[in-house]
Design an enzyme around this catalytic site. Structure first.
Site, short mmCIF file in Angstrom:
data_model
loop_
_atom_site.label_atom_id
_atom_site.label_comp_id
_atom_site.label_asym_id
_atom_site.label_seq_id
_atom_site.Cartn_x
_atom_site.Cartn_y
_atom_site.Cartn_z
N GLU A 123 32.63 -52.75 28.50
CA GLU A 123 32.11 -51.53 28.97
C GLU A 123 32.07 -51.18 30.35
OE1 GLU A 123 28.95 -50.97 26.20
OE2 GLU A 123 30.22 -51.42 24.39
N ASN A 164 27.30 -45.26 17.26
CA ASN A 164 28.16 -44.75 18.27
C ASN A 164 28.30 -43.24 18.28
OD1 ASN A 164 31.10 -46.72 18.90
ND2 ASN A 164 29.34 -47.33 19.45
N TYR A 214 19.24 -12.55 52.56
CA TYR A 214 20.22 -13.03 51.35
C TYR A 214 19.34 -13.21 49.96
CZ TYR A 214 23.53 -14.42 55.02
OH TYR A 214 24.50 -14.35 55.98
N TYR A 267 38.46 -53.31 14.37
CA TYR A 267 37.26 -53.33 15.49
C TYR A 267 36.08 -52.80 14.35
CZ TYR A 267 33.63 -52.26 18.94
OH TYR A 267 32.49 -52.22 19.52
N ARG A 321 19.92 -9.92 48.76
CA ARG A 321 21.11 -9.10 48.70
C ARG A 321 22.19 -10.24 48.11
NH1 ARG A 321 24.49 -9.25 54.23
NH2 ARG A 321 22.25 -9.73 55.21
#
Length: 526
Positions: free
Chosen positions: A417, A200, A284, A58, A287
């Site tokens: 793919e 690639n 919050y 390939y 804290r």
């Protein structure tokens, strides 16, 4: 970051985010050692031997993707490799930043120089020439789905090798044809597999991830400092930062943040002034700084660790092990980074979200001594009211950008793919969120500095006091309305230039103060 080497050996030395950025900035030179060149030549010979045998492998003597069963003759293999660069150059959209394009070149050179890709020395040396001379290809930002590699952007990145495309050179965008005339260069003749080896890979995703690691770490570090300034300005409690609390829930990020903030607040008269006050606990956003900032730190650490693996991996396809073993696998698939980038994107957004909440808190006027909207003469003046509108807009925009790109997949290549990562989109999106966070932190920096003014004549500790002084050299105290957009732009530059980090580091060195924690090397070195 850490000190970086003056020279880096591609394919041999371990690449990190800081070294990659140092190479991109021109501070670290790159070479390929004679030993590694031997491995590269051997890999290219293996490809030649495969072509001579004539057995179908390939990408070497077959077509690509769904055309993998189409045999290509020995005589046509060179045309095949040139055609793949042309046919896959289908990117659209604005070009990515030149520095990210250069990072792509650097990361690809590191991968190819490992000696498993069949690339020729000639081709690799031309890539090094582009890095050394700062001739950077123009790469469109859109068109990659993050599997089979970043095909479209990498194709554009390497079009200049065959005499096509455009580049950034000496401050202008020129065609490669013009570049070749100026530099007396000729196109490279690609051998078997070389075109496929070039396009690639995950270098588009990874280059964005390198920038995310760097910029998010800066935001995290500055968020701790600015958060400490806001605690001081609003006279929050220091107890939530005690190590005794965090030892009972020992997440690394939480412990690191709590220790840093406590050290930043050390020696503050402002904090000492209300140590016995009647307030039981803070909201919050003050804290829970260790828990929220710490969680984002942990996400950053996860990304950093994965990026370092990716920077030192071979991600093209097929992989040439030897003449008998060529593996067509999936090392080009971007999923490992794609998911981590989505996590980092959320982590960045949360830093902006809690920062916006602290800004809102500073405007409420519920902290004794600090006036509503951070200005005493309001009514005729709106004070800092509208600055929080901007941070609210930015925080909301970030929430919309937090949908994970890696949750989506659209099949491509006629179904060959059939699962893709979309990591290229995630990388671009994460940087967009981080840039918004820089703006939010800039506005919190301005509001924290304004709140601090109402604590005078009490003094801060030495570290935050130096920060306050630095800010006041650039942005004056506001006792009436003005065009705050100018202040915000100055604040953004302070954040982007890492000014307050440099001030902290310089002060620590001068005063022999340490902000080291047990996890310092994990969170502050990259």
């Amino acid at each position: 970051m850490v000190s970086t080497p003056s020279t880096f050996r591609f394919g041999e030395d371990r690449l990190t985010t800081s070294i990659a950025l140092s190479i991109a900035d021109g501070n670290t030179k790159v070479i390929i050692s004679p030993e590694q060149r031997g491995k590269i030549r051997l890999s290219a010979k293996k490809v030649t031997a495969i072509v001579d045998k004539g057995e179908a492998v390939y990408g070497i003597n077959t077509g690509f993707g769904p055309l993998c069963t189409t045999k290509i003759s020995k005589e046509e293999t060179q045309i095949l490799q040139t055609n793949i660069l042309k046919s896959h150059s289908v990117g659209v959209g604005k070009p990515i930043a030149t520095k990210i394009s250069k990072l792509m070149l650097i990361l690809k050179a590191q991968s190819l120089a490992k000696g498993f890709s069949g690339i020729s020395e000639t081709t690799l040396d031309r890539i090094l020439w582009h890095i050394d001379t700062d001739v950077i290809p123009v790469v469109p930002s859109q068109g990659s789905v993050g599997a089979s590699g970043d095909l479209a952007p990498l194709s554009h990145l390497f079009l200049p090798l065959i005499g096509l495309g455009t580049v950034q050179f000496e401050g202008e965008t020129i065609t490669v044809k013009t570049l070749f005339k100026r530099k007396n260069l000729k196109p490279i003749e690609l051998g078997p597999k070389e075109g496929l080896a070039l396009i690639n890979g995950t270098q588009f995703i990874a280059a964005h991830a390198v920038k995310v690691v760097d910029k998010l770490q800066s935001c995290l570090s500055q968020a701790d400092i600015i958060g400490a300034m806001m605690i001081e300005g609003l006279q929050g409690s220091i107890k939530p930062f005690y190590k005794e609390l965090h030892e009972l829930r020992p997440f690394k990020g939480n412990i690191h943040v709590a220790s840093r903030v406590k050290s930043l607040l050390h020696g503050s008269e402002i904090m000492e002034d209300h140590i016995d006050c009647e307030r039981v606990q803070d909201p919050y956003s003050l804290r829970c700084i260790p828990q929220v900032h710490g969680a984002s730190r942990n996400a950053w650490l996860h990304l950093k660790e994965l990026v370092e693996i990716e920077l030192n991996s071979v991600t093209d396809n097929p992989i040439i092990i030897n003449e008998e073993l060529t593996i067509s696998g999936g090392n080009f698939h971007g999923q490992p980074l794609a998911m981590a980038l989505d996590y980092a994107c959320l982590a960045a957004s949360e830093i902006g979200n809690i920062s916006d909440r602290r800004i809102y808190l500073a405007l409420e006027g519920n902290s004794p001594g600090v006036p509503k909207l951070l200005m005493e003469d309001t009514g005729i003046n709106s004070g800092y009211m509208i600055l929080q509108y901007t941070t609210a807009a930015l925080a909301s925009e970030n929430k919309g950008l937090c949908f994970p790109s890696s949750a989506d997949s659209i099949p491509t290549s006629l179904g060959q793919e059939d699962h893709v990562s979309m990591g290229s989109i995630g990388g671009r999106k994460a940087l967009q969120v981080i840039e918004n966070v820089e703006k939010i932190l800039a506005i919190e920096l301005l509001t924290a500095a304004q709140a601090f003014e109402f604590r005078k004549p009490l003094k801060s500790g030495i570290l935050l006091d130096e920060i306050h002084k630095e800010i006041r050299t650039k942005v004056a105290f506001a006792d009436k309305d003005r065009v705050f957009a100018d202040d915000i732009q100055t604040g953004i530059k302070i954040v982007q230039n890492k000014t307050i980090i440099h001030v902290i580091n310089d002060t620590c060195k001068r005063e022999d103060i340490s902000l080291q924690t047990e996890y310092f090397n994990e969170f502050e070195v990259y």
